[in-house]
Design a protein around this motif. Sequence first.
Motif, PDB file in Angstrom:
ATOM      1  N   TYR A 128       0.831  -1.207   0.000  1.00 35.61           N
ATOM      2  CA  TYR A 128       0.000   0.000   0.000  1.00 35.61           C
ATOM      3  C   TYR A 128       0.867   1.259   0.000  1.00 35.61           C
ATOM      4  N   MET A 129       1.969   1.238   0.725  1.00 34.26           N
ATOM      5  CA  MET A 129       2.829   2.414   0.801  1.00 34.26           C
ATOM      6  C   MET A 129       3.485   2.733  -0.546  1.00 34.26           C
ATOM      7  N   LEU A 130       3.847   1.690  -1.302  1.00 33.39           N
ATOM      8  CA  LEU A 130       4.576   1.892  -2.555  1.00 33.39           C
ATOM      9  C   LEU A 130       3.672   1.869  -3.782  1.00 33.39           C
ATOM     10  N   ASN A 131       2.378   1.764  -3.574  1.00 33.93           N
ATOM     11  CA  ASN A 131       1.465   1.766  -4.717  1.00 33.93           C
ATOM     12  C   ASN A 131       1.608   3.066  -5.506  1.00 33.93           C
ATOM     13  N   ASN A 132       1.764   2.940  -6.825  1.00 33.22           N
ATOM     14  CA  ASN A 132       2.025   4.150  -7.619  1.00 33.22           C
ATOM     15  C   ASN A 132       0.781   5.000  -7.872  1.00 33.22           C
ATOM     16  N   GLN A 133      -0.402   4.535  -7.481  1.00 36.05           N
ATOM     17  CA  GLN A 133      -1.631   5.308  -7.664  1.00 36.05           C
ATOM     18  C   GLN A 133      -2.050   6.037  -6.392  1.00 36.05           C
ATOM     19  N   GLY A 148       3.838  14.210 -10.734  1.00 34.66           N
ATOM     20  CA  GLY A 148       3.871  12.877 -11.316  1.00 34.66           C
ATOM     21  C   GLY A 148       3.959  11.800 -10.241  1.00 34.66           C
ATOM     22  N   MET A 149       3.885  10.568 -10.682  1.00 38.64           N
ATOM     23  CA  MET A 149       3.912   9.438  -9.770  1.00 38.64           C
ATOM     24  C   MET A 149       5.085   8.520 -10.117  1.00 38.64           C
ATOM     25  N   ILE A 150       5.769   8.036  -9.097  1.00 34.94           N
ATOM     26  CA  ILE A 150       6.893   7.118  -9.280  1.00 34.94           C
ATOM     27  C   ILE A 150       6.397   5.692  -9.136  1.00 34.94           C
ATOM     28  N   ASN A 151       6.739   4.862 -10.090  1.00 35.64           N
ATOM     29  CA  ASN A 151       6.431   3.436  -9.996  1.00 35.64           C
ATOM     30  C   ASN A 151       7.552   2.761  -9.216  1.00 35.64           C
ATOM     31  N   TRP A 152       7.347   2.657  -7.902  1.00 35.50           N
ATOM     32  CA  TRP A 152       8.409   2.169  -7.022  1.00 35.50           C
ATOM     33  C   TRP A 152       8.801   0.726  -7.312  1.00 35.50           C
ATOM     34  N   ASN A 156      13.133   0.920 -12.874  1.00 33.84           N
ATOM     35  CA  ASN A 156      14.165   1.839 -12.380  1.00 33.84           C
ATOM     36  C   ASN A 156      14.292   1.865 -10.860  1.00 33.84           C
ATOM     37  N   TRP A 157      13.226   1.506 -10.142  1.00 41.50           N
ATOM     38  CA  TRP A 157      13.226   1.680  -8.693  1.00 41.50           C
ATOM     39  C   TRP A 157      13.093   0.377  -7.919  1.00 41.50           C
ATOM     40  N   VAL A 158      12.888  -0.735  -8.596  1.00 41.21           N
ATOM     41  CA  VAL A 158      12.507  -1.961  -7.891  1.00 41.21           C
ATOM     42  C   VAL A 158      13.612  -2.483  -6.975  1.00 41.21           C
ATOM     43  N   TYR A 159      14.874  -2.407  -7.396  1.00 40.57           N
ATOM     44  CA  TYR A 159      15.955  -2.902  -6.537  1.00 40.57           C
ATOM     45  C   TYR A 159      16.028  -2.110  -5.234  1.00 40.57           C
ATOM     46  N   GLY A 160      15.973  -0.780  -5.356  1.00 34.61           N
ATOM     47  CA  GLY A 160      16.047   0.050  -4.163  1.00 34.61           C
ATOM     48  C   GLY A 160      14.854  -0.147  -3.247  1.00 34.61           C
ATOM     49  N   SER A 161      13.657  -0.273  -3.824  1.00 35.72           N
ATOM     50  CA  SER A 161      12.451  -0.443  -3.017  1.00 35.72           C
ATOM     51  C   SER A 161      12.463  -1.764  -2.251  1.00 35.72           C
ATOM     52  N   LEU A 162      12.761  -2.853  -2.962  1.00 35.13           N
ATOM     53  CA  LEU A 162      12.793  -4.158  -2.301  1.00 35.13           C
ATOM     54  C   LEU A 162      13.924  -4.238  -1.287  1.00 35.13           C
ATOM     55  N   SER A 163      15.059  -3.610  -1.607  1.00 39.22           N
ATOM     56  CA  SER A 163      16.180  -3.617  -0.658  1.00 39.22           C
ATOM     57  C   SER A 163      15.810  -2.874   0.623  1.00 39.22           C
ATOM     58  N   LEU A 164      15.084  -1.758   0.489  1.00 37.47           N
ATOM     59  CA  LEU A 164      14.638  -1.018   1.667  1.00 37.47           C
ATOM     60  C   LEU A 164      13.754  -1.886   2.552  1.00 37.47           C
ATOM     61  N   ILE A 165      12.831  -2.615   1.937  1.00 38.80           N
ATOM     62  CA  ILE A 165      11.955  -3.505   2.711  1.00 38.80           C
ATOM     63  C   ILE A 165      12.770  -4.577   3.413  1.00 38.80           C
ATOM     64  N   LEU A 166      13.697  -5.189   2.686  1.00 40.05           N
ATOM     65  CA  LEU A 166      14.502  -6.274   3.248  1.00 40.05           C
ATOM     66  C   LEU A 166      15.424  -5.773   4.350  1.00 40.05           C
ATOM     67  N   ILE A 167      15.918  -4.546   4.226  1.00 40.13           N
ATOM     68  CA  ILE A 167      16.767  -3.980   5.281  1.00 40.13           C
ATOM     69  C   ILE A 167      15.966  -3.813   6.564  1.00 40.13           C
ATOM     70  N   ALA A 243       9.894  -7.953 -16.037  1.00 41.98           N
ATOM     71  CA  ALA A 243      10.783  -8.526 -17.059  1.00 41.98           C
ATOM     72  C   ALA A 243      11.906  -9.336 -16.416  1.00 41.98           C
ATOM     73  N   PHE A 244      11.571 -10.161 -15.398  1.00 39.46           N
ATOM     74  CA  PHE A 244      12.525 -11.038 -14.713  1.00 39.46           C
ATOM     75  C   PHE A 244      13.629 -10.266 -13.995  1.00 39.46           C
ATOM     76  N   LYS A 245      13.427  -8.989 -13.749  1.00 39.68           N
ATOM     77  CA  LYS A 245      14.481  -8.172 -13.138  1.00 39.68           C
ATOM     78  C   LYS A 245      14.723  -8.548 -11.680  1.00 39.68           C
ATOM     79  N   THR A 246      13.721  -9.098 -11.010  1.00 39.80           N
ATOM     80  CA  THR A 246      13.891  -9.488  -9.609  1.00 39.80           C
ATOM     81  C   THR A 246      13.767 -10.998  -9.413  1.00 39.80           C
ATOM     82  N   THR A 247      13.851 -11.748 -10.501  1.00 41.75           N
ATOM     83  CA  THR A 247      13.836 -13.207 -10.376  1.00 41.75           C
ATOM     84  C   THR A 247      15.169 -13.677  -9.804  1.00 41.75           C
TER      85      THR A 247
END
Length: 294
Positions: A128-133, A148-152, A156-167, A243-247
């Motif tokens: 809910y926090m990272l929802n782009n809408q 504008g809205m960032i697609n977290w 472009n942002w998925v590595y940083g977003s998931l890393s923040l959650i995991l940290i 596109a398999f970027k976080t597989t």
Amino acid sequence: MRTLSWTGFKKEAIGWLFVLPMLVFFGLFVLYPILDSIRTSFYGFDFSHYYWAGLDNYRSLFADELFWKSMKNTLVFVAYLVPSITVISLLLSLFINNRSMRAQAFFKAVFYIPAVTSIVSITLVWGYMLNNQFGLANYLLRLLGHEGMINWLGVNWVYGSLSLILITINIGNPIVVFTASLNGIPGDLYESASLDGAKPMEKFFYITLPLLRPSLLYVIVTTTIASFQVFAIILLMTAGGPAFKTTTILMLIYQQAFVNMNFGMANAMGIILCLIICCIAFLQFKLFKSDIEY
């Protein structure tokens, strides 16, 4: 002579009886699965039965582009998480260590709560926090004047977003370890250094950091292993996309084993992952091992 021998045998037998339950548990649930995984990694699956495949699973993996992409993604998460968790947890531990024992207990509990919270609950909150809408993150940015809205969870942002959650999830245990180690450092060392005119940074680099090397080794090794095994958060947040970027390699193992039912291929990937982790852990032990006692 026979009496002494019998007495020694009884002592050894009693010792082995105490150890026996753990040995049985280790054999059934650790050693046997490892050996069986190695055995089944040499078997193939054709949607009806398993057959001996030799090294075919390993050849297929090394020729599979998705396998190498997942390995790269896994290494990216390791590179993001290990330094971040180690440095941030150490800095927070230094901050906590200067507080009262009651305050230390409070902060350690706060940071440790995510580690024992349901992954599904954490995923829902962050989703809910990272929802782009309508997410909180984009709402705060709009309040700050960002248009504008960032697609977290986009490319472009998925590595940083998931890393923040995991940290936030994995930072609790290192903080507990570091604060315990900091409390165990004798205060006399700091007093002697102060009398010699040492500055705070000199105390940190010449007293605190060297004495924390055993704890640093533990945190770095365990964080590295956990980073290689990143799975649940990614599955629930992105399912391996976009596109398999976080597989990750663990997601491929899951898909081969429980979607395609090809346990031979899954075990082959698991063996490769295990060897990589063992090699990295061996290097870390070589680099950070210390005989310091205090």
